[in-house]
Motif scaffolding. Structure first.
Motif, PDB file in Angstrom:
ATOM      1  N   ALA A  77       0.811  -1.226   0.000  1.00 11.47           N
ATOM      2  CA  ALA A  77       0.000   0.000   0.000  1.00 11.47           C
ATOM      3  C   ALA A  77       0.839   1.269   0.000  1.00 11.47           C
ATOM      4  O   ALA A  77       0.307   2.364  -0.220  1.00 11.47           O
ATOM      5  CB  ALA A  77      -0.926   0.007   1.214  1.00 11.47           C
ATOM      6  N   VAL A  78       2.152   1.134   0.244  1.00 15.31           N
ATOM      7  CA  VAL A  78       3.009   2.311   0.380  1.00 15.31           C
ATOM      8  C   VAL A  78       2.910   3.236  -0.825  1.00 15.31           C
ATOM      9  O   VAL A  78       2.861   4.464  -0.690  1.00 15.31           O
ATOM     10  CB  VAL A  78       4.482   1.884   0.605  1.00 15.31           C
ATOM     11  CG1 VAL A  78       5.405   3.066   0.430  1.00 15.31           C
ATOM     12  CG2 VAL A  78       4.645   1.289   1.987  1.00 15.31           C
ATOM     13  N   SER A  79       2.879   2.663  -2.018  1.00 14.84           N
ATOM     14  CA  SER A  79       2.885   3.484  -3.226  1.00 14.84           C
ATOM     15  C   SER A  79       1.529   4.093  -3.545  1.00 14.84           C
ATOM     16  O   SER A  79       1.423   4.960  -4.405  1.00 14.84           O
ATOM     17  CB  SER A  79       3.355   2.641  -4.430  1.00 14.84           C
ATOM     18  OG  SER A  79       2.479   1.536  -4.612  1.00 14.84           O
ATOM     19  N   ASN A  80       0.480   3.641  -2.855  1.00 10.27           N
ATOM     20  CA  ASN A  80      -0.870   4.109  -3.179  1.00 10.27           C
ATOM     21  C   ASN A  80      -1.447   5.106  -2.185  1.00 10.27           C
ATOM     22  O   ASN A  80      -2.400   5.823  -2.501  1.00 10.27           O
ATOM     23  CB  ASN A  80      -1.825   2.907  -3.267  1.00 10.27           C
ATOM     24  CG  ASN A  80      -1.403   1.922  -4.337  1.00 10.27           C
ATOM     25  OD1 ASN A  80      -1.031   2.311  -5.437  1.00 10.27           O
ATOM     26  ND2 ASN A  80      -1.434   0.629  -4.009  1.00 10.27           N
ATOM     27  N   PHE A  81      -0.890   5.151  -0.972  1.00  9.09           N
ATOM     28  CA  PHE A  81      -1.445   6.028   0.061  1.00  9.09           C
ATOM     29  C   PHE A  81      -0.324   6.817   0.720  1.00  9.09           C
ATOM     30  O   PHE A  81       0.765   6.286   0.948  1.00  9.09           O
ATOM     31  CB  PHE A  81      -2.187   5.210   1.127  1.00  9.09           C
ATOM     32  CG  PHE A  81      -3.335   4.406   0.575  1.00  9.09           C
ATOM     33  CD1 PHE A  81      -4.571   4.986   0.360  1.00  9.09           C
ATOM     34  CD2 PHE A  81      -3.159   3.059   0.265  1.00  9.09           C
ATOM     35  CE1 PHE A  81      -5.626   4.247  -0.153  1.00  9.09           C
ATOM     36  CE2 PHE A  81      -4.212   2.311  -0.242  1.00  9.09           C
ATOM     37  CZ  PHE A  81      -5.442   2.905  -0.449  1.00  9.09           C
ATOM     38  N   TYR A  85       0.946  -1.721   9.714  1.00  5.12           N
ATOM     39  CA  TYR A  85       1.663  -0.485  10.064  1.00  5.12           C
ATOM     40  C   TYR A  85       3.161  -0.628   9.790  1.00  5.12           C
ATOM     41  O   TYR A  85       3.796   0.281   9.256  1.00  5.12           O
ATOM     42  CB  TYR A  85       1.423  -0.150  11.536  1.00  5.12           C
ATOM     43  CG  TYR A  85       2.286   0.976  12.046  1.00  5.12           C
ATOM     44  CD1 TYR A  85       1.946   2.304  11.791  1.00  5.12           C
ATOM     45  CD2 TYR A  85       3.453   0.709  12.761  1.00  5.12           C
ATOM     46  CE1 TYR A  85       2.750   3.338  12.238  1.00  5.12           C
ATOM     47  CE2 TYR A  85       4.261   1.747  13.211  1.00  5.12           C
ATOM     48  CZ  TYR A  85       3.901   3.053  12.951  1.00  5.12           C
ATOM     49  OH  TYR A  85       4.710   4.081  13.390  1.00  5.12           O
ATOM     50  N   ASP A  86       3.739  -1.785  10.136  1.00  2.00           N
ATOM     51  CA  ASP A  86       5.174  -1.985   9.942  1.00  2.00           C
ATOM     52  C   ASP A  86       5.531  -1.989   8.460  1.00  2.00           C
ATOM     53  O   ASP A  86       6.528  -1.398   8.048  1.00  2.00           O
ATOM     54  CB  ASP A  86       5.617  -3.290  10.599  1.00  2.00           C
ATOM     55  CG  ASP A  86       7.131  -3.403  10.697  1.00  2.00           C
ATOM     56  OD1 ASP A  86       7.787  -2.360  10.772  1.00  2.00           O
ATOM     57  OD2 ASP A  86       7.649  -4.526  10.703  1.00  2.00           O
ATOM     58  N   GLY A  87       4.712  -2.671   7.656  1.00  4.55           N
ATOM     59  CA  GLY A  87       4.985  -2.698   6.228  1.00  4.55           C
ATOM     60  C   GLY A  87       4.793  -1.347   5.567  1.00  4.55           C
ATOM     61  O   GLY A  87       5.499  -0.989   4.625  1.00  4.55           O
ATOM     62  N   PHE A  88       3.860  -0.560   6.105  1.00  4.87           N
ATOM     63  CA  PHE A  88       3.506   0.728   5.492  1.00  4.87           C
ATOM     64  C   PHE A  88       4.405   1.861   5.958  1.00  4.87           C
ATOM     65  O   PHE A  88       4.798   2.725   5.172  1.00  4.87           O
ATOM     66  CB  PHE A  88       2.049   1.051   5.824  1.00  4.87           C
ATOM     67  CG  PHE A  88       1.530   2.289   5.149  1.00  4.87           C
ATOM     68  CD1 PHE A  88       1.182   2.272   3.802  1.00  4.87           C
ATOM     69  CD2 PHE A  88       1.381   3.473   5.855  1.00  4.87           C
ATOM     70  CE1 PHE A  88       0.700   3.405   3.172  1.00  4.87           C
ATOM     71  CE2 PHE A  88       0.906   4.607   5.235  1.00  4.87           C
ATOM     72  CZ  PHE A  88       0.563   4.589   3.891  1.00  4.87           C
TER      73      PHE A  88
END
Length: 245
Positions: A82-86, A139-142
């Motif tokens: 989700a990092v690249s989308n939000f 949360y950790d991945g994001f």
């Protein structure tokens, strides 16, 4: 810095406070995603080593911790994707206040986490383990900062662990969340493997020392370390969110 990060993280989480700024200071021209993923490679070795040492001395309720580990892995994959989308900016702004709540709650509950009295394992407890793993894993991945502190508090507050057992459970879930993020970022080719593995050796050495300290001095020591680390993380995250453009 990787050695010191491993030591701190093995006791009460928060190693990223040390390792991530050190990477950014040393490699100012490298892409942020590369540095963050390299940090994960380094951290996963120390975290796994600390978990191994803890498990020699403590026994965990696997019916709760197991689902939390699996859910943490899945949540971290979702977060990294989700990092690249939000945008992460709202989380960055909110982090100091969430950590302040954790600090005040723990401070004003002096008996919290002193005694290991895990609640009876049932479907409700397993469901809570899944929710904890998914939420903090995402949360950790994001985003990441404070993941160990959030997990530690969660196992103490919601499952009746003392700080020593909670630290052991935290390390296991954190290994899963780190591995998931590494897999996702590796697929994008954003990891400096040679640097990550070199730092991993130092991180493991630090985790050996830190986990030994925690096991020797027990839950009271881990609780004090938790309070110090969360206070430092509040100051650092507030500075980053509100005073650095």
């Amino acid at each position: 810095m990787a050695f010191f990060a491993g030591l701190v993280d093995a006791v009460a989480g928060g190693g990223g406070l040390i390792q991530v700024p050190a990477l950014f200071a040393t490699y100012p021209d490298a892409p942020p995603a590369t540095l963050l993923s390299t940090n994960k490679v380094s951290a996963v070795g120390g975290t796994l080593n600390a978990a191994r040492r803890y498990l020699r001395h403590v026994s965990l309720p696997w019916a709760v911790v197991g689902p939390a580990i699996v859910a943490g892995f899945i949540g971290s994959l979702m977060g990294a994707n989700a990092v690249s989308n939000f945008p992460a900016e709202p989380l960055r702004k909110a982090l100091p206040f969430v950590l302040l709540f954790l600090l005040l709650y723990t401070w004003f509950q002096p008996s919290l986490g002193e005694v290991h009295a895990p609640k009876a394992v049932g479907r409700h407890q397993q469901f809570k383990g899944i929710v904890l793993g998914l939420t903090i894993g995402f949360y950790d991945g994001f985003f990441g900062p404070g993941t160990g502190s959030f997990l530690l508090f969660g196992f103490v507050r919601f499952f009746g662990f003392d700080f020593l057992h909670a630290s052991a459970a935290t390390k296991l879930v954190n290994v899963a969340t780190n591995l998931a993020a590494i897999l996702m970022l590796a697929s994008l080719g954003q990891i400096n493997w040679s640097l990550g593995f070199a730092m991993m050796v130092a991180n493991i050495a630090g985790s050996q020392f830190g986990s030994r300290l925690a096991i020797k001095h027990g839950s009271t020591f881990v609780r004090k370390a938790f309070l110090v680390i969360v206070t430092t993380l509040i100051l650092k995250s507030a500075w980053n969110a509100y005073f650095i453009n």
